[in-house]
Design an enzyme around this catalytic site. Structure first.
Site, PDB file in Angstrom:
ATOM      1  N   LYS A  35       0.863  -1.181   0.000  1.00  0.00           N
ATOM      2  CA  LYS A  35       0.000   0.000   0.000  1.00  0.00           C
ATOM      3  C   LYS A  35       0.903   1.236   0.000  1.00  0.00           C
ATOM      4  O   LYS A  35       1.990   1.219   0.581  1.00  0.00           O
ATOM      5  CB  LYS A  35      -0.888  -0.044   1.243  1.00  0.00           C
ATOM      6  CG  LYS A  35      -1.967   1.015   1.304  1.00  0.00           C
ATOM      7  CD  LYS A  35      -2.890   0.755   2.500  1.00  0.00           C
ATOM      8  CE  LYS A  35      -3.936   1.863   2.646  1.00  0.00           C
ATOM      9  NZ  LYS A  35      -4.881   1.598   3.747  1.00  0.00           N
ATOM     10  N   SER A 110      -9.656   1.821   2.842  1.00  0.00           N
ATOM     11  CA  SER A 110      -8.806   2.652   2.016  1.00  0.00           C
ATOM     12  C   SER A 110      -7.765   1.859   1.223  1.00  0.00           C
ATOM     13  O   SER A 110      -7.137   2.421   0.324  1.00  0.00           O
ATOM     14  CB  SER A 110      -8.090   3.688   2.890  1.00  0.00           C
ATOM     15  OG  SER A 110      -7.226   3.050   3.808  1.00  0.00           O
ATOM     16  N   SER A 134      -9.785  -0.764   6.866  1.00  0.00           N
ATOM     17  CA  SER A 134      -9.289  -0.579   5.501  1.00  0.00           C
ATOM     18  C   SER A 134      -8.705  -1.810   4.832  1.00  0.00           C
ATOM     19  O   SER A 134      -8.311  -1.738   3.669  1.00  0.00           O
ATOM     20  CB  SER A 134      -8.235   0.513   5.481  1.00  0.00           C
ATOM     21  OG  SER A 134      -8.872   1.744   5.489  1.00  0.00           O
TER      22      SER A 134
END
Ligand code: GLN
Length: 436
Positions: A35, A110, A134
């Site tokens: 990420k 997210s 997330s």
């Protein structure tokens, strides 16, 4: 549509595909992504924010380093909501990742790019980060396994902080077998993160024999999710797992407590982005500090980041602190004790992962911020309390995936891995195909 259009990799789109070819060489055993809020060499780390544009970390986050040590090739960074602020990955400064099942819909957030990568690339392991859901949310929307370990199980060193008491690094992948293989690899005490924990040691054994279903987590679901979840409960019973219905009254405060604590921590974490130390630098050095900082922060933080700085600063202010921040800390303890009472008798708490199907982008645009925050009511409780949880594909409605979430007591990751494997062995997961 091509792979990169789905993922909108936050840095060097072309690298992803090129690097996939390299994995075929003997030098690497598998490919993984990180990420965009996990630092690594070779790529920028922008956490989806314009304010970090141009920031190239000279080091690897511990989790990234450990994946490389296992023989993995880092093929790229995945797109995300700015600093992790969001539920649909639409709050990135670098485009919006698309749902592999329907490009008109969100991947969730997210860690949206991570979930899309895990879904679209066979054999891929995506490192994600969860503060308030997330990993589970995008795993649910993209039909993959999303595993969030206990807070402290995996080092946060090299992670661009959102909320330090809440952030956890975890894994998204097509299969629970990857969690079994890679969770031990990334776990463990790290002297660079004093909150990382060596004890109790990771125990990958354990079994889920009885689950609890709190009434608070079966309300306000869309009809499709409700139906799918009820079928899942029947399936669990068929697998010999006992299902117990109960109530967790404190959960009604979870969303409020989470958004107070998370934004309080976020607002202090964002203070360091002043336009001088990382990423974007504006050149108005002749201005006063206040003017200089205000200019950069006004121009380069997105709308949601600004909203959270305001909310978090307010909750911590003298005069409001006891009413909001301190109260939220008490709620967190209350929810922990309610969970622990349940875990004295049951192995896991199960619920759907998200209350609705992956949303279309036009629907998301019409949602008010508060409505978006509320949508996290299923994923926030385990995150607020630092408990490990997993989302697995529960079923499909008109070709769109629905997620099933299981939460275990702190440090009992092994039970959840077994649960995910058992579920997978008795399910048929679907993965859409796209061209590279
Ligand atoms: N949707 C939640 C939030 O916006 C959780 C995001 C996360 O875990 N980073 O805070």
């Amino acid at each position: 549509m091509k792979l990169a259009e789905y993922l909108t990799i936050a840095d060097r789109h072309e690298v992803f595909a090129e690097r996939l070819a390299e994995v075929a060489t003997d030098d690497y055993r598998f490919h993984f992504s990180a990420k965009d809020n996990l630092c690594s060499t070779e790529f920028q780390a922008r956490a989806g924010s314009k304010i970090l544009d141009g920031y190239r970390p000279p080091f690897d986050a511990t989790a990234v380093k450990k994946m490389r040590d296992e023989g993995g090739l880092l093929i790229g960074k995945t797109n995300m909501d700015e600093f992790g602020f969001g539920t649909f990955s639409v709050n990135s400064a670098y485009g919006v990742p698309k749902n592999p099942f329907d490009p008109e819909r969100s991947c969730g957030g997210s860690s949206g790019g991570a979930a899309a990568a895990a879904c679209l690339l066979p054999g891929h392991v995506a490192l994600g980060v969860s503060t308030g859901g997330s990993i589970a949310c995008p795993a649910s929307f993209c039909g993959v396994v999303g595993f969030t370990p206990t807070y402290g199980r995996v080092s946060r060193y090299g992670l661009i902080d959102y909320g330090n008491s809440l952030d956890k690094v975890g894994i998204l992948s097509r299969t629970a077998a990857d969690v079994r293989q890679f969770l031990p690899a990334i776990s463990g005490k790290d002297e660079r993160d004093p909150t990382s924990c060596a004890q109790p040691a990771l125990d990958m054994s354990g079994k889920v024999a009885e689950v609890a279903v709190p009434a608070e987590l079966t309300q306000n679901l869309s009809p499709e999710v409700e139906k799918c979840f009820n079928e899942a409960l029947q399936k669990l019973a068929d697998l010999g797992i006992k299902v117990r219905r109960l109530s967790m009254p404190s959960l009604k405060y979870a969303i409020s407590a989470y958004y107070i604590l998370a934004t309080s921590e976020a607002s202090t974490n964002l203070a360091r982005y002043c336009g001088m130390r990382f990423g974007v630098r504006n050149e108005d050095f002749d201005k006063s500090f206040n003017e200089f900082f205000a200019k950069t922060r006004s121009a380069d933080f997105g709308e949601e980041a600004k909203r959270r700085v305001l909310l978090g600063t307010f909750s911590r202010m003298v005069g409001f602190r006891n009413k909001y921040y301190m109260k939220a800390l008490q709620v967190r303890q209350l929810i922990i004790s309610e969970y622990n009472k349940i875990f004295a008798e049951c192995d896991a708490v199960v619920s759907p992962t998200m209350p609705f199907l992956p949303k279309r982008f036009d629907e998301i645009a019409a949602m008010a911020p508060l409505e978006i925050y509320q949508a996290d009511f299923l994923t926030v409780p385990p995150n607020l309390t630092g408990m490990p949880h997993v989302s697995v594909p529960c079923g499909y409605h008109q070709g769109l995936p629905i997620g099933l979430q299981a939460v275990a007591a702190q440090w009992q990751e092994g039970k959840l891995v077994e649960f995910a494997e058992n579920w997978e062995a008795n399910s048929e997961y679907i993965f859409p195909e796209v061209s590279l």
